[in-house]
Design an enzyme around this catalytic site. Sequence first.
Site, PDB file in Angstrom:
ATOM      1  N   ASP A   1       4.972  -2.043   6.196  1.00 49.46           N
ATOM      2  CA  ASP A   1       4.011  -1.017   6.595  1.00 49.46           C
ATOM      3  C   ASP A   1       3.032  -0.745   5.458  1.00 49.46           C
ATOM      4  OD1 ASP A   1       3.226   1.286   8.412  1.00 49.46           O
ATOM      5  OD2 ASP A   1       3.846   2.409   6.631  1.00 49.46           O
TER       6      ASP A   1
ATOM      7  N   GLU B   1       1.307  -5.551   7.061  1.00 52.11           N
ATOM      8  CA  GLU B   1       0.248  -4.767   7.681  1.00 52.11           C
ATOM      9  C   GLU B   1      -0.819  -4.650   6.589  1.00 52.11           C
ATOM     10  OE1 GLU B   1      -0.368  -0.612  10.145  1.00 52.11           O
ATOM     11  OE2 GLU B   1       0.881  -0.567   8.338  1.00 52.11           O
TER      12      GLU B   1
END
Length: 732
Positions: free
Chosen positions: A348, A384
């Site tokens: 993330d 990401e």
Amino acid sequence: MEIWPGKPYPLGATYDGTGVNFAIFSEVAERVELCLIGERGKETRITLPEVDGFVWHGFLPGVQPGQRYGYRVHGPYEPSQGTRCNPAKLLLDPYAKAVDGEMRGDPSLFGYNLDDPDGGLDDIANTTDSLGKTLMSVVINPFFDWGQDRQPQHEYHDTVIYEAHVKGLTEQLEDVPEEIRGTYAGIGHPATIDHLTKLGVTAIELMPVHQFVQDFTLLDQGLRNYWGYNTIGFFAPHNEYAAYGTRGEQVAEFKGMVKALHEAGIEVILDVVYNHTAEGNHKGPTLAFRGIDNGSYYRLVDDDPAHYYDTTGTGNSLLMRHPHVLQLIMDSLRYWVLDMHVDGFRFDLAATLARQFHDVSRLSAFFDIIQQDPVISQVKLIAEPWDLGDGGYQVGNFPPLWTEWNGKFRDTVRDFWRGEPATLGEFASRFTGSSDLYEHSGRKPIASINFVVAHDGFTLRDLVTYNEKHNEANGENNQDGESHNRSWNCGVEGPTDDPEVKVLRLQQQRNFLTTLLLSQGVPMLAHGDELGRTQLGNNNGYCQDSDLTWVDWDLDDDNAELLRFTRRLVQLRKDHPVFRRRRFFAGTADHGGESDLGDIAWFMPNGKHMDGEAWRDGMARSLMVFLNGNAIPAPDRRGNVVRDDCFLVVFNAHEEPISFTLPEEEYGPEWYIEIDTALNASAATHASALASDPGVAASSSAAASAVLEPETEFSVAGRSIVVLRSPCGPEE
């Protein structure tokens, strides 16, 4: 209690059959107390007797798995200087393998007094004890019978990823026993695995399962942190997803889930949040890292260390240049691979991990250490590739070992199918693997994780049902969530009984799924999109732990048909390596040229080759691409040359039907229709033999339909895709 010196490594609580070694890092501590918590909450405090290299440690003979514990760290509490030690706070072990309990926003959890007008900036500590109000670490039994477990190790180009939420996927799945729905055991249940295997996915990417905490402000509103991007324990499976207990049972349950998925040939990828923790900014609670060694774990503002440097939007960012932070992350990653047998990670806000100082750097210590690690460098690594800091959008800029969520694929494909002008050239780039983003660094098409929909944003059904977000249920006056969704409601906002709109919405969903699953790169589906899942226009379901966000398994005829169509597409991709090449096409990057290899060719609707003017036509929304199955240059893993049928994929994003002319005979002697998104899956394969499962069409090699001759003119419905196959066969 008797305590021995113990060892400084491994960090955490390590059970060896005779007792437990406890070790915790703190450079700022003056004394560290280990606190054993009894069954009735009684606390026994033991000062750790040894410290080596700022690691405090001791061994307690006789301590068994299931023992709850925490730490109290004595040291300076001077927020203005960046230190926040407070022995009144029972702290989680950063290396805890399991966590017990839950907590709400009790004032004792905060290191400062909540009525302090400076909000945690002055040097006056809150001395209220947090014992009984906070989470507790748990000693676990590390032993587990893995039997013959083998990690599937699917190659990237063969991978189809299924992003899922542990609770949301099975909470309403009636074929799973009620007592284990929404848990690790529910994911590992045969009914869940049966759906995944029939769908054809090869990997399940689980949204955060590291121990996270609830946002107190959400709890006050009757909401919950559903997504889980609020980590406090990087080694512990989240205890609320456990069906059988939270005193270490969650570890065995998680392992059992992984073992069951592996037996079905499905890899397990974890969505991990190493960029920040749940302690937030200076007004947040003191749960672990802040009270252990605030300045070592967190990035503080250089000239104002009472505040936190934040590139995540959550209040804090981990200090990636500190060796003990890097050690924590690497120890965590290795633990999940070696002990928990997971197969990869999706990071993330990965750009934050690359920030050693201010700028995002591909040469940061984090990437260096990943590159040389013999364990982590061998699993799937997905970034990401953005964060909220300056220069945070880094799509295409990660090192060669990494793959990336391709946000440009998502945006371009959405724009193409909603009829935006001037997207033809970029759409072609995305469909063929985004060589413009990845080839310069020596990466292959597999560097691109292609997706149209993920957990964050509209579901696939909502993407074609709403122009605007509808997040009123989140309690933020519809101000949260992305406002520019590149969605199109097909003429009516929200649910409708208009049959034409309903047909178009289903057709658009099939267009998105077909584009995704036939593009070069690695496709990722979001759970429930194959079932027509809706969140009623809410594009930010992070706080909605309810049937709004859970997968609805009660399918009407349309959604059952969508499931069959998705299965058909996944099978088509699996059957034909031309859709999952190891290397980029040899055609030039601007799409206008075609290589001597003849691996790809682009055509206008009239059957002529695309030229520069056609690519520059901002209003053009239709084209045809030839994929040569006799020109797949990379061999398979056994060294065999891969050959396949040839395909024509015909795209018409215009609202009206377009007449297309097939290319001349050299591109294929005859053509069979494999997919037509203007028809349902059954109609598109009406002459196919059915597989043993009546819900799944047979492989494309069994398909048979009307033969189209070279240079034949045929009509393609508005807003649709037609996929044609020519059985080219292997060359002599």
